[in-house]
Design an enzyme around this catalytic site. Structure first.
Site, PDB file in Angstrom:
ATOM      1  N   GLN A  34       8.051  -2.481  10.795  1.00  0.00           N
ATOM      2  CA  GLN A  34       6.619  -2.195  11.206  1.00  0.00           C
ATOM      3  C   GLN A  34       5.691  -3.046  10.355  1.00  0.00           C
ATOM      4  OE1 GLN A  34       5.403   1.601  10.412  1.00  0.00           O
ATOM      5  NE2 GLN A  34       3.581   1.572  11.578  1.00  0.00           N
ATOM      6  N   GLY A  35       5.301  -4.260  11.011  1.00  0.00           N
ATOM      7  CA  GLY A  35       4.319  -5.074  10.066  1.00  0.00           C
ATOM      8  C   GLY A  35       2.811  -4.669  10.591  1.00  0.00           C
ATOM      9  N   SER A  93       9.005  -1.638   5.555  1.00  0.00           N
ATOM     10  CA  SER A  93      10.156  -0.789   5.436  1.00  0.00           C
ATOM     11  C   SER A  93      11.097  -1.467   5.949  1.00  0.00           C
ATOM     12  CB  SER A  93       9.882   0.887   5.683  1.00  0.00           C
ATOM     13  OG  SER A  93       8.960   1.301   4.949  1.00  0.00           O
ATOM     14  N   GLU A 122       4.947   8.225  14.061  1.00  0.00           N
ATOM     15  CA  GLU A 122       5.346   7.761  12.743  1.00  0.00           C
ATOM     16  C   GLU A 122       4.943   9.057  11.708  1.00  0.00           C
ATOM     17  OE1 GLU A 122       3.086   4.454  11.115  1.00  0.00           O
ATOM     18  OE2 GLU A 122       4.134   4.631   9.067  1.00  0.00           O
ATOM     19  N   SER A 132      -2.220   6.958   3.143  1.00  0.00           N
ATOM     20  CA  SER A 132      -2.250   7.742   1.900  1.00  0.00           C
ATOM     21  C   SER A 132      -2.952   9.374   2.270  1.00  0.00           C
ATOM     22  CB  SER A 132      -3.302   7.086   0.780  1.00  0.00           C
ATOM     23  OG  SER A 132      -4.568   7.409   1.112  1.00  0.00           O
ATOM     24  N   GLU A 159      -5.033  10.884   0.693  1.00  0.00           N
ATOM     25  CA  GLU A 159      -6.400  10.963   0.795  1.00  0.00           C
ATOM     26  C   GLU A 159      -7.158  10.506   1.952  1.00  0.00           C
ATOM     27  OE1 GLU A 159      -4.563   9.110  -1.419  1.00  0.00           O
ATOM     28  OE2 GLU A 159      -4.991  10.106  -3.453  1.00  0.00           O
TER      29      GLU A 159
END
Ligand SMILES: Cc1cc2nc3c(=O)[nH]c(=O)nc-3n(C[C@H](O)[C@H](O)[C@H](O)COP(=O)(O)OP(=O)(O)OC[C@H]3O[C@@H](n4cnc5c(N)ncnc54)[C@H](O)[C@@H]3O)c2cc1C
Length: 394
Positions: free
Chosen positions: A135-136, A170, A253, A373, A375
Site C-alpha cells: 500500500q503506497g 509494508s 485497514e 497514529s 493521536e
C-alpha cells in the site's frame, strides 16, 4: 467441485457459516502438512512471507480462504464473517494467519468495490498466495497529513506517468504490485486531486529499497518512481476519486486488520503462557496476564460488531478508529508482557521462540503509528464521532 458449486460459483458454505467453521476446524486440526507452520520462526521477513504464501496456497487448494470473497474474483461467496472465522480458527489451531492476508484485507475490498474487472483479473493469484501487494500512501512529507502527498501521475495517452516517492511500504520489499495514492490534480487541490492506481513493481522506472526495522528485518520499503508508465486501466476507481477510495479502504485497514490481529494476539498469549509455564514468574505476572487477556477480549468484543457491520454492507467510517486504538493497546501490552516474563531469554535467547518475540516486540512499537497514529485516531474520534468542539489556540 460439488454440483452446487459448479452451477453458481458459490461454495457449499457460502450461506452456512457454522458449517464452514466446523469443517475448517476439523481440517486445521487434522491436516498433517500444516505442522510446518506451527511455531515456525524465520530469520528474515522475505523467508517468512514466502513461507506464508505457501500456506495461503494450501488454504486455497483446500478452498478454505476463498470464502468471504465473491465468485467473480476467485472466491466462493460468503462475506467478511467467513474471513473472520478463518483467522480465528487458524489462531485456535496454533497456526499463523498468512501475512499476505493483512494487505489482502486492506486492498481487496476497495478493488472489488471500485474496479471489479481488475479484481476479477488480479485477485485469484493473490488468493492462491502466488503474489502479494503493498500500500503506497505515505511519503516523506505526507503521513498523518495524507492530502499533502506529492507523488505525481501525469496522464499520457492511455497511460499515467508516475514520478515521486513513497515510504514505509509494508511488505514493499517483496510485493509484486503497489496500490498507490497519487496526485493527478494540482498540489492545492489537496484531497480532491488524488487518484488510486495499482502499479506493477516490475515496471521500468520503479525501484524499491528495503527499510530494515530495529530488529534488522526488512518489514518496510521505500519506493521511487522515475517516469514510470502505468496503464490507465490500472486506476482503482475513476481519476480524481482517490480520496473516496482511500477512505473506503481505511475502514478495512483499521477494522478487519484489528480482528485479524486480535486472533493472532490470542494465539501468541497462549504460546507465551506455555513458554513460561515451567518458570517462576515475578510478582504480579498472573494479574498482567489477566489484563492482557482482558484487553484482547475488549478488542474482540468491539471488533466482532465491526465485522458484522462490514458484512452487512454498512459504512463504519471514522468509528473504525476505536478498533485501531484498542488494537494498539493489545499489541504494545502483549509484547511488553513477553519481554518482562521471558526476561534474560527475551534479550539474549538464541532459541526461535525468543527471536520471534524480539522481532515482534520491535514491530509492535509501530502499532501506534501504522495506519494512522494513535493521536490522529483520537482526533478523528473527537471530531467525527464525538463531535467535540475544535481546540482553540491560546
Ligand atoms: C510498521 C509500520 C508500517 C507502515 N506501513 C505502511 C504502509 O504499508 N503503507 C503506507 O503508506 N504507510 C505505512 N506506514 C506509515 C504510517 O501510515 C505513517 O507513519 C503514519 O501515518 C504517520 O505518519 P508520519 O510517519 O509521516 O508521521 P507524522 O505525520 O509526521 O506525525 C509525527 C507525529 O505528529 C503527530 N501528529 C501528526 N498530525 C497530528 C494531528 N493532526 N493531531 C495530533 N497529532 C498529530 C503524530 O501522531 C506523530 O506522533 C507504516 C508505518 C509503520 C510504523
Amino acid at each position: 467441485m460439488t454440483a452446487v458449486e459448479s452451477r453458481s460459483g458459490l461454495g457449499t458454505y457460502a450461506d452456512d457459516l457454522d458449517g464452514y467453521r466446523t469443517a475448517l476446524r476439523a481440517y486445521l486440526r487434522s491436516e498433517p502438512s500444516l505442522r510446518r507452520w506451527r511455531g515456525a520462526h524465520y530469520d528474515t521477513t522475505e523467508k517468512r512471507i514466502a513461507e506464508h504464501g505457501f500456506l495461503m496456497g494450501g488454504l486455497y487448494r483446500g478452498r478454505w480462504n476463498r470464502y468471504g470473497w465473491p465468485a467473480h474474483a476467485g472466491g466462493l461467496g460468503g462475506d467478511e464473517r467467513h474471513r473472520a472465522v478463518l483467522y480465528e480458527e487458524l489462531g485456535a489451531a496454533g497456526l499463523p494467519v498468512p501475512e499476505p492476508h493483512l494487505m489482502l484485507e486492506t486492498l481487496a475490498p476497495p478493488l472489488l468495490r471500485f474496479s471489479p474487472e481488475l479484481a476479477a483479473e488480479l485477485l485469484p493469484p493473490y488468493l492462491r498466495g502466488e503474489e502479494w501487494w503493498g500500500q503506497g500512501f505515505s511519503e516523506p512529507e505526507a503521513g498523518s497529513d495524507l492530502a499533502a502527498l506529492r507523488c505525481r501521475a501525469r496522464p499520457d495517452g492511455d497511460h499515467y506517468v508516475l514520478s515521486g516517492q513513497k515510504v514505509w511500504t509494508s511488505h514493499g520489499a517483496t510485493a509484486r504490485r503497489l496500490a498507490c495514492l497519487v496526485r493527478t490534480g494540482t498540489t492545492e487541490s489537496r484531497h480532491r486531486g488524488l487518484s488510486m492506481i495499482l502499479v506493477d513493481v516490475a515496471t521500468p522506472g520503479v525501484s524499491v529499497r528495503p527499510l530494515a526495522l530495529a530488529s534488522g528485518q526488512n518489514e518496510l520499503a521505500e519506493v521511487f518512481f522515475d517516469e514510470a508508465r502505468v496503464p490507465a486501466s490500472r486506476l482503482i476507481g475513476a481519476a480524481g476519486q482517490g480520496w473516496a477510495v482511500a477512505m473506503y479502504l481505511l475502514q478495512f485497514e483499521r477494522a478487519m486488520f484489528a480482528w485479524l490481529s486480535a486472533t493472532v494476539a490470542l494465539r501468541r498469549l497462549r504460546e507465551l503462557r506455555d513458554q513460561v509455564a515451567a518458570t517462576t514468574l515475578p510478582d504480579g505476572a498472573t494479574r498482567r496476564f489477566g489484563e492482557c487477556y482482558a484487553d484482547i477480549v475488549a478488542l474482540r468484543a468491539r471488533s466482532v460488531e465491526t465485522v458484522r457491520r462490514l458484512a452487512a454492507g454498512e459504512t463504519v467510517g471514522p468509528e473504525a478508529s476505536v478498533d485501531k486504538i484498542l488494537l494498539a493497546t493489545v499489541e504494545t501490552g502483549l509484547h511488553d508482557l513477553a519481554r518482562e516474563l521471558l526476561g534474560i531469554r527475551f534479550t539474549f535467547g538464541a532459541e526461535p521462540d525468543a527471536a520471534s518475540w524480539r522481532d515482534d516486540w520491535w514491530y509492535s512499537r509501530g502499532s501506534t503509528i501504522m495506519g494512522g497514529s494513535a493521536e490522529v485516531q483520537r482526533g478523528i474520534l473527537a471530531d467525527h464521532v464525538l463531535g467535540l468542539p475544535k481546540e482553540r489556540s491560546a
